[in-house]
Motif scaffolding. Structure first.
Motif, mmCIF file in Angstrom:
data_model
loop_
_atom_site.group_PDB
_atom_site.id
_atom_site.type_symbol
_atom_site.label_atom_id
_atom_site.label_comp_id
_atom_site.label_asym_id
_atom_site.label_seq_id
_atom_site.Cartn_x
_atom_site.Cartn_y
_atom_site.Cartn_z
ATOM 1 N N SER A 97 -0.963 17.808 -7.441
ATOM 2 C CA SER A 97 -1.195 16.622 -8.271
ATOM 3 C C SER A 97 -0.604 15.360 -7.643
ATOM 4 O O SER A 97 -1.007 14.254 -7.992
ATOM 5 N N ASN A 98 0.343 15.530 -6.704
ATOM 6 C CA ASN A 98 0.955 14.382 -6.031
ATOM 7 C C ASN A 98 0.471 14.211 -4.591
ATOM 8 O O ASN A 98 1.003 13.372 -3.869
ATOM 9 N N ALA A 99 -0.503 15.002 -4.178
ATOM 10 C CA ALA A 99 -0.944 14.982 -2.777
ATOM 11 C C ALA A 99 -2.254 14.219 -2.607
ATOM 12 O O ALA A 99 -3.077 14.156 -3.523
ATOM 13 N N ASP A 100 -2.409 13.657 -1.416
ATOM 14 C CA ASP A 100 -3.675 13.020 -1.037
ATOM 15 C C ASP A 100 -4.477 13.925 -0.112
ATOM 16 O O ASP A 100 -5.692 13.870 -0.077
ATOM 17 N N ILE A 114 -8.427 30.039 -2.904
ATOM 18 C CA ILE A 114 -7.825 29.442 -4.100
ATOM 19 C C ILE A 114 -7.400 28.006 -3.815
ATOM 20 O O ILE A 114 -7.653 27.095 -4.607
ATOM 21 N N LEU A 115 -6.767 27.801 -2.669
ATOM 22 C CA LEU A 115 -6.283 26.475 -2.300
ATOM 23 C C LEU A 115 -7.445 25.491 -2.134
ATOM 24 O O LEU A 115 -7.368 24.345 -2.589
ATOM 25 N N ALA A 116 -8.514 25.928 -1.521
ATOM 26 C CA ALA A 116 -9.690 25.058 -1.349
ATOM 27 C C ALA A 116 -10.266 24.646 -2.703
ATOM 28 O O ALA A 116 -10.613 23.479 -2.916
ATOM 29 N N LYS A 117 -10.352 25.593 -3.621
ATOM 30 C CA LYS A 117 -10.872 25.282 -4.960
ATOM 31 C C LYS A 117 -9.955 24.304 -5.690
ATOM 32 O O LYS A 117 -10.425 23.378 -6.351
ATOM 33 N N LEU A 118 -8.644 24.517 -5.566
ATOM 34 C CA LEU A 118 -7.704 23.611 -6.225
ATOM 35 C C LEU A 118 -7.750 22.203 -5.616
ATOM 36 O O LEU A 118 -7.652 21.216 -6.342
ATOM 37 N N CYS A 119 -7.907 22.119 -4.317
ATOM 38 C CA CYS A 119 -8.005 20.807 -3.664
ATOM 39 C C CYS A 119 -9.234 20.060 -4.166
ATOM 40 O O CYS A 119 -9.184 18.844 -4.386
ATOM 41 N N LYS A 120 -10.309 20.769 -4.347
ATOM 42 C CA LYS A 120 -11.529 20.157 -4.883
ATOM 43 C C LYS A 120 -11.300 19.713 -6.330
ATOM 44 O O LYS A 120 -11.691 18.620 -6.726
ATOM 45 N N GLU A 121 -10.639 20.563 -7.109
ATOM 46 C CA GLU A 121 -10.349 20.254 -8.507
ATOM 47 C C GLU A 121 -9.471 19.001 -8.630
ATOM 48 O O GLU A 121 -9.664 18.188 -9.534
ATOM 49 N N TYR A 122 -8.510 18.852 -7.731
ATOM 50 C CA TYR A 122 -7.605 17.698 -7.755
ATOM 51 C C TYR A 122 -8.145 16.500 -6.969
ATOM 52 O O TYR A 122 -7.452 15.510 -6.802
ATOM 53 N N MET A 166 0.841 -1.180 0.000
ATOM 54 C CA MET A 166 0.000 0.000 0.000
ATOM 55 C C MET A 166 0.887 1.244 0.000
ATOM 56 O O MET A 166 1.804 1.380 0.802
ATOM 57 N N LYS A 167 0.613 2.127 -0.917
ATOM 58 C CA LYS A 167 1.388 3.361 -1.044
ATOM 59 C C LYS A 167 1.059 4.313 0.106
ATOM 60 O O LYS A 167 -0.111 4.544 0.407
ATOM 61 N N PRO A 168 2.100 4.888 0.760
ATOM 62 C CA PRO A 168 1.808 5.839 1.846
ATOM 63 C C PRO A 168 1.132 7.096 1.317
ATOM 64 O O PRO A 168 1.393 7.529 0.197
ATOM 65 N N LYS A 169 0.257 7.657 2.107
ATOM 66 C CA LYS A 169 -0.397 8.911 1.742
ATOM 67 C C LYS A 169 0.625 10.037 1.743
ATOM 68 O O LYS A 169 1.611 9.984 2.466
ATOM 69 N N ASN A 170 0.359 11.054 0.941
ATOM 70 C CA ASN A 170 1.232 12.220 0.877
ATOM 71 C C ASN A 170 0.443 13.450 1.310
ATOM 72 O O ASN A 170 -0.587 13.769 0.722
ATOM 73 N N CYS A 171 0.942 14.125 2.323
ATOM 74 C CA CYS A 171 0.300 15.325 2.852
ATOM 75 C C CYS A 171 1.116 16.552 2.442
ATOM 76 O O CYS A 171 2.299 16.645 2.757
ATOM 77 N N LEU A 172 0.489 17.465 1.757
ATOM 78 C CA LEU A 172 1.118 18.728 1.367
ATOM 79 C C LEU A 172 0.803 19.766 2.432
ATOM 80 O O LEU A 172 -0.364 19.983 2.749
#
Length: 136
Positions: free
Chosen positions: A71-74, A102-110, A1-7
């Motif tokens: 794009s690389n974050a969970d 802006i960050l909230a919108k991008l998180c939703k987009e990704y 299982m791949k570890p989660k990535n937190c930005l």
């Protein structure tokens, strides 16, 4: 299982450093964005288990970089805040209101699983402060 990535944005503060320590102890990889890797990198490196922390130098205003990191974050955590405004664009409005939006919108987009935005505690009584108004 791949570890989660937190930005994490704003990782070099007290909360961010403790969060890095906690996340990496629980096998979650952390990517921390910092403005000055030479000043903050050493402090951050000492908080994580080896191989679980990537420190990236950049600006929260660099849209290309933020897109790449998301794009690389969970999951994403925003801890960015300023105590004083500067003429270089670091206004309370930009840092405490526009950037989180802006960050909230991008998180939703990704399609990130979680977006956590931490603001200030105990500011309800400080209504005459521009800082408190912006955090509120």
């Amino acid at each position: 299982m791949k570890p989660k990535n937190c930005l994490i944005f704003g990782a070099s503060g007290q909360i961010g450093r403790n969060l890095i320590r906690s996340l990496t102890k629980n096998n979650i990889k952390v990517t921390a964005l910092t403005r000055n890797i030479h000043q903050k990198g050493y402090i951050l490196k000492t908080q994580a288990n080896p191989g679980y922390l990537e420190i990236v130098q950049g600006s929260i205003f660099d849209h290309e970089l933020i897109d790449k990191l998301l794009s690389n974050a969970d999951l994403c955590v925003n801890l960015v805040g300023i105590l004083f405004e500067k003429k270089s664009g670091n206004s309370f409005e930009n840092i405490h209101s526009r950037f989180p939006l802006i960050l909230a919108k991008l998180c939703k987009e990704y399609n990130l699983k979680q977006f956590i935005h931490l603001s200030a505690l105990g500011i309800n009584d400080a209504v005459e402060s521009n800082y408190a108004k912006s955090k509120l």
